[in-house]
Design a protein around this motif. Structure first.
Motif, mmCIF file in Angstrom:
data_model
loop_
_atom_site.group_PDB
_atom_site.id
_atom_site.type_symbol
_atom_site.label_atom_id
_atom_site.label_comp_id
_atom_site.label_asym_id
_atom_site.label_seq_id
_atom_site.Cartn_x
_atom_site.Cartn_y
_atom_site.Cartn_z
ATOM 1 N N LEU A 36 -13.140 -12.374 -2.546
ATOM 2 C CA LEU A 36 -12.476 -12.544 -1.248
ATOM 3 C C LEU A 36 -12.719 -11.357 -0.321
ATOM 4 C CD1 LEU A 36 -9.052 -14.191 -2.186
ATOM 5 C CD2 LEU A 36 -10.937 -15.192 -0.892
ATOM 6 N N ILE A 37 -12.692 -10.148 -0.872
ATOM 7 C CA ILE A 37 -12.892 -8.955 -0.051
ATOM 8 C C ILE A 37 -14.314 -8.920 0.511
ATOM 9 C CG2 ILE A 37 -13.152 -6.444 -0.183
ATOM 10 C CD1 ILE A 37 -10.667 -6.446 -2.031
ATOM 11 N N LEU A 38 -15.309 -9.158 -0.339
ATOM 12 C CA LEU A 38 -16.700 -9.123 0.123
ATOM 13 C C LEU A 38 -16.983 -10.252 1.104
ATOM 14 C CD1 LEU A 38 -18.529 -8.256 -3.222
ATOM 15 C CD2 LEU A 38 -18.214 -6.757 -1.237
ATOM 16 N N HIS A 39 -16.420 -11.436 0.837
ATOM 17 C CA HIS A 39 -16.639 -12.568 1.735
ATOM 18 C C HIS A 39 -16.060 -12.295 3.119
ATOM 19 C CE1 HIS A 39 -15.760 -16.617 3.450
ATOM 20 N NE2 HIS A 39 -16.968 -16.863 2.998
ATOM 21 N N ALA A 40 -14.957 -11.551 3.181
ATOM 22 C CA ALA A 40 -14.293 -11.285 4.463
ATOM 23 C C ALA A 40 -14.977 -10.192 5.280
ATOM 24 C CB ALA A 40 -12.838 -10.908 4.213
ATOM 25 N N ARG A 41 -15.846 -9.406 4.673
ATOM 26 C CA ARG A 41 -16.486 -8.320 5.412
ATOM 27 C C ARG A 41 -17.456 -8.876 6.446
ATOM 28 N NH1 ARG A 41 -17.479 -3.845 0.533
ATOM 29 N NH2 ARG A 41 -15.261 -3.296 0.332
ATOM 30 N N PRO A 42 -17.450 -8.322 7.653
ATOM 31 C CA PRO A 42 -18.262 -8.892 8.743
ATOM 32 C C PRO A 42 -19.758 -8.849 8.487
ATOM 33 C CG PRO A 42 -17.289 -6.785 9.393
ATOM 34 C CD PRO A 42 -16.637 -7.178 8.103
ATOM 35 N N HIS A 89 -5.232 -7.788 1.621
ATOM 36 C CA HIS A 89 -4.239 -8.531 2.400
ATOM 37 C C HIS A 89 -4.917 -9.380 3.480
ATOM 38 C CE1 HIS A 89 -1.510 -9.043 5.867
ATOM 39 N NE2 HIS A 89 -0.570 -9.216 4.951
ATOM 40 N N ASN A 90 -5.822 -8.766 4.241
ATOM 41 C CA ASN A 90 -6.458 -9.484 5.347
ATOM 42 C C ASN A 90 -7.393 -10.589 4.859
ATOM 43 O OD1 ASN A 90 -5.070 -7.812 7.060
ATOM 44 N ND2 ASN A 90 -6.814 -6.513 7.555
ATOM 45 N N ALA A 91 -8.057 -10.349 3.733
ATOM 46 C CA ALA A 91 -8.936 -11.390 3.175
ATOM 47 C C ALA A 91 -8.140 -12.630 2.786
ATOM 48 C CB ALA A 91 -9.690 -10.843 1.963
ATOM 49 N N ARG A 92 -6.962 -12.423 2.197
ATOM 50 C CA ARG A 92 -6.110 -13.560 1.845
ATOM 51 C C ARG A 92 -5.590 -14.262 3.094
ATOM 52 N NH1 ARG A 92 -1.635 -11.187 -1.795
ATOM 53 N NH2 ARG A 92 -2.180 -9.293 -0.653
ATOM 54 N N GLN A 93 -5.345 -13.482 4.140
ATOM 55 C CA GLN A 93 -4.871 -14.090 5.379
ATOM 56 C C GLN A 93 -5.971 -14.935 6.023
ATOM 57 O OE1 GLN A 93 -3.031 -11.266 8.047
ATOM 58 N NE2 GLN A 93 -1.543 -12.799 8.660
ATOM 59 N N PHE A 94 -7.197 -14.427 6.013
ATOM 60 C CA PHE A 94 -8.312 -15.208 6.536
ATOM 61 C C PHE A 94 -8.455 -16.532 5.780
ATOM 62 C CE2 PHE A 94 -10.493 -10.987 7.779
ATOM 63 C CZ PHE A 94 -9.923 -11.024 9.037
ATOM 64 N N LEU A 95 -8.311 -16.453 4.458
ATOM 65 C CA LEU A 95 -8.435 -17.663 3.644
ATOM 66 C C LEU A 95 -7.316 -18.652 3.973
ATOM 67 C CD1 LEU A 95 -10.038 -18.958 1.231
ATOM 68 C CD2 LEU A 95 -8.252 -18.022 -0.249
ATOM 69 N N ALA A 96 -6.118 -18.138 4.170
ATOM 70 C CA ALA A 96 -4.965 -19.001 4.393
ATOM 71 C C ALA A 96 -5.042 -19.761 5.717
ATOM 72 C CB ALA A 96 -3.681 -18.181 4.331
ATOM 73 N N VAL A 97 -5.693 -19.186 6.737
ATOM 74 C CA VAL A 97 -5.689 -19.801 8.070
ATOM 75 C C VAL A 97 -7.045 -20.402 8.440
ATOM 76 C CG1 VAL A 97 -3.939 -18.151 8.816
ATOM 77 C CG2 VAL A 97 -6.330 -17.701 9.367
ATOM 78 N N ARG A 98 -7.937 -20.551 7.481
ATOM 79 C CA ARG A 98 -9.314 -20.889 7.843
ATOM 80 C C ARG A 98 -9.503 -22.304 8.354
ATOM 81 N NH1 ARG A 98 -12.713 -23.031 3.673
ATOM 82 N NH2 ARG A 98 -11.534 -23.666 1.847
ATOM 83 N N VAL A 125 -5.975 -15.052 14.404
ATOM 84 C CA VAL A 125 -6.503 -14.479 13.162
ATOM 85 C C VAL A 125 -7.893 -15.046 12.887
ATOM 86 C CG1 VAL A 125 -6.191 -14.319 10.664
ATOM 87 C CG2 VAL A 125 -4.224 -14.026 12.180
ATOM 88 N N ARG A 126 -8.098 -16.318 13.176
ATOM 89 C CA ARG A 126 -9.436 -16.900 12.997
ATOM 90 C C ARG A 126 -10.448 -16.245 13.940
ATOM 91 N NH1 ARG A 126 -6.301 -21.511 11.834
ATOM 92 N NH2 ARG A 126 -6.136 -22.171 14.013
ATOM 93 N N LEU A 127 -10.003 -15.822 15.107
ATOM 94 C CA LEU A 127 -10.905 -15.143 16.046
ATOM 95 C C LEU A 127 -11.215 -13.723 15.596
ATOM 96 C CD1 LEU A 127 -9.618 -16.407 19.509
ATOM 97 C CD2 LEU A 127 -11.610 -17.177 18.199
ATOM 98 N N ILE A 128 -10.303 -13.103 14.857
ATOM 99 C CA ILE A 128 -10.626 -11.815 14.233
ATOM 100 C C ILE A 128 -11.686 -12.037 13.160
ATOM 101 C CG2 ILE A 128 -9.739 -9.907 12.825
ATOM 102 C CD1 ILE A 128 -7.028 -10.296 14.196
ATOM 103 N N ARG A 129 -11.505 -13.094 12.378
ATOM 104 C CA ARG A 129 -12.461 -13.402 11.300
ATOM 105 C C ARG A 129 -13.847 -13.699 11.856
ATOM 106 N NH1 ARG A 129 -15.679 -13.316 8.103
ATOM 107 N NH2 ARG A 129 -15.905 -14.451 6.136
#
Length: 234
Positions: free
Chosen positions: A61-67, A156-165, A206-210
């Motif tokens: 999750l952490i690596l997937h969330a990295r830009p 924390h942020n990676a889980r949040q990205f997953l939750a709102v995707r 949050v999706r726009l941050i992602r």
């Protein structure tokens, strides 16, 4: 996540690209699965990924969330020469836990392992595998990922990205319009108020941050008080 067909039914995520199947159950350790990506169907980027430890789940999750991450594949096979084996049996398989392709073209492998199980002997083995994988052009680097690499903010942020995707066909255009007109630095709470959509608006932001359209001023957990600025045009 599944997606509806226009004519009815559902379209499931694509299968894993890994070279071996991960365990689906164990009495001795964590096993699990994730669906990561943004699009539906077999040809889309949304894909199933398996994990065989909770640390692997966190690393994924952490690596997937990295830009900088373009793609992430688990359990990639690499055959290496072990000089300690008997003649004729040096070539042995090794499955790289995660392989990350970055936007700059770099391909980085990750060995995910708790510090307690990453002693000198294992690190020597990993160094030999890294040398051979880099020499053959399979990887640009091979890194060890332990529990010490789990940043609480990133986790924390990676889980949040997953939750709102899941996209919101109503809220997402509203949030994009608000962000498109913003200038300078604003708090997420200011932008939520401008959307008039409360929780729906926050999730859309949050999706726009992602997606990189918004960027946070500080490295912190995403919250209503977080300051952001527009980093990319639509």
């Amino acid at each position: 996540m599944s997606h509806p067909y226009p004519a009815g039914g559902i379209r499931l995520p694509a299968f894993s690209k890994g070279n071996r199947d991960t365990q689906v159950g164990s009495t001795h350790h964590f096993t699990g699965g994730l669906v990561l990506g943004d699009g539906p169907g077999g040809d889309g980027p949304e894909r199933r990924m398996g994990q065989e430890s909770n640390l692997e789940r966190k690393a994924t999750l952490i690596l997937h969330a990295r830009p900088e991450t373009v793609s992430l594949v688990e359990q990639v096979l690499f055959k290496w020469i072990n000089p300690n084996n008997a003649p004729g049996k040096q070539l042995v398989p090794h499955w790289i836990d995660l392989v990350q392709t970055q936007a700059n073209g770099q391909v980085i492998g990750y060995a995910v392992r708790p510090t307690a199980h990453a002693g000198p002997e294992y690190q020597l083995k990993l160094a030999r595998i890294k040398t051979q994988a880099v020499a053959q052009g399979v990887l640009d680097d091979l890194r060890l990922f332990t529990e010490e690499d789990v940043c609480p903010v990133e986790w924390h942020n990676a889980r949040q990205f997953l939750a709102v995707r899941r996209p919101d066909l109503f809220a997402d255009p509203v949030a994009a319009d608000v962000v498109g007109r913003m200038t300078g630095v604003c708090t997420l709470d200011d932008l939520v108020s401008a959307t008039g959509l409360e929780g729906m608006g926050f999730r859309a932001l949050v999706r726009l941050i992602r997606s990189g359209h918004l960027e946070m001023v500080r490295h912190e957990r995403i919250a209503h008080t977080s300051q952001v600025f527009k980093a990319k045009e639509f």
